[in-house]
Write a protein that holds these residues in place. Structure first.
Motif, short mmCIF file in Angstrom:
data_model
loop_
_atom_site.label_atom_id
_atom_site.label_comp_id
_atom_site.label_asym_id
_atom_site.label_seq_id
_atom_site.Cartn_x
_atom_site.Cartn_y
_atom_site.Cartn_z
N ASP A 9 0.83 -1.20 0.00
CA ASP A 9 0.00 0.00 0.00
C ASP A 9 0.87 1.26 0.00
OD1 ASP A 9 -2.29 -1.52 0.01
OD2 ASP A 9 -2.62 -1.35 2.17
N ALA A 10 1.94 1.23 0.80
CA ALA A 10 2.83 2.39 0.88
C ALA A 10 3.55 2.62 -0.44
CB ALA A 10 3.83 2.19 2.01
N LEU A 11 4.05 1.57 -1.05
CA LEU A 11 4.77 1.70 -2.32
C LEU A 11 3.85 2.14 -3.46
CD1 LEU A 11 7.07 -1.46 -2.15
CD2 LEU A 11 7.76 0.94 -1.91
N ALA A 12 2.58 1.72 -3.39
CA ALA A 12 1.63 2.11 -4.43
C ALA A 12 1.36 3.60 -4.43
CB ALA A 12 0.32 1.35 -4.26
N ALA A 13 1.56 4.25 -3.28
CA ALA A 13 1.32 5.69 -3.16
C ALA A 13 2.46 6.51 -3.73
CB ALA A 13 1.07 6.06 -1.71
N GLY A 14 3.60 5.88 -4.04
CA GLY A 14 4.72 6.60 -4.62
C GLY A 14 6.01 6.33 -3.88
N PRO A 15 7.11 6.98 -4.29
CA PRO A 15 8.40 6.74 -3.64
C PRO A 15 8.33 7.02 -2.14
CG PRO A 15 8.68 8.05 -5.63
CD PRO A 15 7.21 7.99 -5.36
N VAL A 16 8.97 6.18 -1.36
CA VAL A 16 8.98 6.36 0.09
C VAL A 16 10.31 5.89 0.63
CG1 VAL A 16 7.83 4.13 0.42
CG2 VAL A 16 7.76 5.82 2.25
N GLU A 17 10.87 6.65 1.52
CA GLU A 17 12.19 6.35 2.06
C GLU A 17 12.11 5.23 3.08
OE1 GLU A 17 13.67 10.00 3.60
OE2 GLU A 17 14.25 10.77 1.62
N GLY A 18 13.23 4.51 3.21
CA GLY A 18 13.29 3.38 4.12
C GLY A 18 12.93 3.71 5.56
N PRO A 19 13.50 4.77 6.14
CA PRO A 19 13.16 5.11 7.53
C PRO A 19 11.67 5.41 7.71
CG PRO A 19 15.17 6.24 6.88
CD PRO A 19 14.60 5.61 5.63
N LEU B 205 9.71 -9.01 -2.38
CA LEU B 205 8.90 -8.55 -3.50
C LEU B 205 9.69 -8.62 -4.80
CD1 LEU B 205 7.01 -5.47 -2.00
CD2 LEU B 205 6.07 -7.71 -2.56
N ARG B 206 10.96 -8.30 -4.74
CA ARG B 206 11.79 -8.41 -5.94
C ARG B 206 11.87 -9.86 -6.42
NH1 ARG B 206 16.34 -4.25 -3.54
NH2 ARG B 206 15.59 -2.35 -4.60
N GLU B 207 11.94 -10.78 -5.48
CA GLU B 207 11.97 -12.19 -5.85
C GLU B 207 10.66 -12.63 -6.50
OE1 GLU B 207 12.96 -14.42 -2.39
OE2 GLU B 207 15.02 -13.64 -2.26
N GLU B 208 9.58 -11.94 -6.16
CA GLU B 208 8.27 -12.26 -6.76
C GLU B 208 8.09 -11.61 -8.13
OE1 GLU B 208 4.76 -11.97 -4.39
OE2 GLU B 208 5.84 -12.37 -2.52
N GLY B 209 9.07 -10.81 -8.56
CA GLY B 209 9.00 -10.22 -9.88
C GLY B 209 8.82 -8.71 -9.92
N PHE B 210 8.71 -8.05 -8.76
CA PHE B 210 8.61 -6.60 -8.73
C PHE B 210 9.98 -5.99 -9.05
CE2 PHE B 210 4.81 -7.57 -6.44
CZ PHE B 210 3.99 -6.46 -6.56
N SER B 211 9.95 -4.94 -9.84
CA SER B 211 11.16 -4.17 -10.07
C SER B 211 11.08 -2.94 -9.19
CB SER B 211 11.27 -3.77 -11.55
OG SER B 211 12.43 -3.00 -11.76
N ILE B 212 11.94 -2.89 -8.18
CA ILE B 212 11.90 -1.82 -7.19
C ILE B 212 13.26 -1.12 -7.16
CG2 ILE B 212 11.52 -1.23 -4.76
CD1 ILE B 212 9.84 -3.77 -4.52
N GLU B 213 13.25 0.17 -7.42
CA GLU B 213 14.47 0.95 -7.39
C GLU B 213 14.62 1.64 -6.05
OE1 GLU B 213 14.36 3.67 -10.63
OE2 GLU B 213 14.80 2.14 -12.15
N GLY C 44 13.85 7.38 -2.21
CA GLY C 44 13.48 6.18 -1.47
C GLY C 44 13.14 5.04 -2.40
N TYR C 45 12.38 4.09 -1.92
CA TYR C 45 11.98 2.94 -2.72
C TYR C 45 10.86 3.33 -3.70
CZ TYR C 45 14.55 -0.03 0.56
OH TYR C 45 15.52 -0.63 1.33
N ARG C 46 10.99 2.85 -4.94
CA ARG C 46 9.99 3.17 -5.96
C ARG C 46 9.77 1.95 -6.85
NH1 ARG C 46 10.03 5.62 -11.26
NH2 ARG C 46 12.32 5.59 -11.20
#
Length: 337
Positions: free
Chosen positions: A10-20, A40-48, A53-55
């Motif tokens: 849910d948090a990632l769907a809202a946009g980039p968010v920092e780890g802390p 999630l990356r192992e499930e096929g998500f591409s996360i930068e 932050g994470y996107r």
């Protein structure tokens, strides 16, 4: 799917968010956030992971996390590559006390329609069974079936397919003229031939099951079967698929939209009478000459309306009849008589 994973999606769907910020929001350590991101990356998500932050830059085609990502409906997704029946699995979850879960499969091997008829549900379709516990009397359950049909039609139309509903819950394509022909699918999720109009091709069907007492529903499972990215050669005669009509669709987006509409129409606080207005908007049956086979008789006349909680009103030579259940056959537009 655990709560941390769902909250992360849910948090990632809202946009980039920092780890802390993620760690604080989820109530876990930064190491735990990294672990979930890697999963999630192992499930096929591409996360930068960059300055903001994470996107998420790419999402897998299908699967529990993929469907959950960006889903604007209060459901947890349980996904299976292959299962006998999503309805059966949802019933198992209901017995364990679960609620607001949608069992999804890429392929079913033992699906069934009304009267336990078998039906085809090959890989590439959208086979999904929401499990809910509505605070409603059993008499209102038909509205959930109608709402599911509306949800399928709206998702189909957004995908470019001009679908419509034959009472009560068959979703058809090309139902616009002529005499009789076989639509090739069962009244619920498909399977055996039934008489219908030429050009009317069955795209989807619905099978609803419930358990409850006289005054309340204990649980409700709405089995939804949509021929999505499926070749018509793998379906019964007279059936169609989204692939056949417009080419392959993004099943993740299609199912998300379907579930969002269903939740909007039937969720907590919804006025279920609004389901009837939505159903009328997408109905192929209203204004048609119909023949309805009930348990005890055959009723023929003009379909003029649908009445709470989903009964069909048929104007016959002997007056109006209200049909609560039966097999409906479209004959021709009422004005053509």
């Amino acid at each position: 799917m655990n709560e941390t994973r769902r909250a992360l999606l849910d948090a990632l769907a809202a946009g980039p968010v920092e780890g802390p910020a993620l760690a604080q929001r989820l109530g876990v350590s930064r190491a735990a956030v990294w672990k979930q991101v890697e999963a999630l990356r192992e499930e096929g998500f591409s996360i930068e992971s960059g300055e903001g932050g994470y996107r998420v830059v790419d999402v897998p085609e299908y699967g529990a996390a993929a469907i959950q990502f960006g889903l604007d409906a209060p459901y947890e997704i349980e996904y299976h590559d292959r299962i006998a029946s999503t309805n059966d699995r949802a019933r198992e979850l209901a017995a364990d006390g679960a609620s607001d879960v949608v069992v999804v499969a890429d392929q079913q091997t033992g699906g069934r329609g009304r009267l336990k008829r078998s039906f085809s549900s090959p890989s590439g379709g959208v086979w999904a069974s929401p499990l809910v516990r509505p605070r409603r009397p059993p008499a209102e359950v038909p509205l959930y079936t109608l709402a599911a049909a509306v949800a399928v039609v709206r998702a189909s139309r957004e995908a470019g397919v001009d679908a419509a509903i034959k009472w009560p819950n068959d979703v058809l394509v090309g139902d616009s003229g002529g005499g009789d022909d076989g639509d090739g699918r069962d009244d619920d999720e498909g399977g055996e031939d039934e008489v219908d109009r030429p050009g009317a091709r069955k795209l989807a069907g619905i099978l609803t099951e419930m358990e409850g007492e006289a005054d309340r529903v204990s649980w409700l499972v709405v089995g939804i079967g949509v021929n999505a990215n499926v070749d018509v050669e793998d379906l019964p005669p007279g059936a169609t698929s989204l692939r056949a009509e417009v080419g392959d669709v993004d099943r993740r987006v299609f199912l998300q939209r379907l579930l969002e509409v269903f939740a909007e129409l039937t969720g907590e606080g919804a006025d279920l009478r609004g389901v009837l207005d939505a159903w009328r908007e997408h109905a192929a049956t209203i204004g048609r000459r119909v023949r309805v086979e009930t348990a005890g008789e055959t009723i023929e006349g003009d379909a003029v309306d649908v009445r709470f909680p989903g009964s069909l009103v048929v104007r016959t030579d002997d007056g109006e009849r209200v049909v609560h259940a039966g097999d409906c056959e479209h004959l021709r537009p009422a004005a053509d008589r």
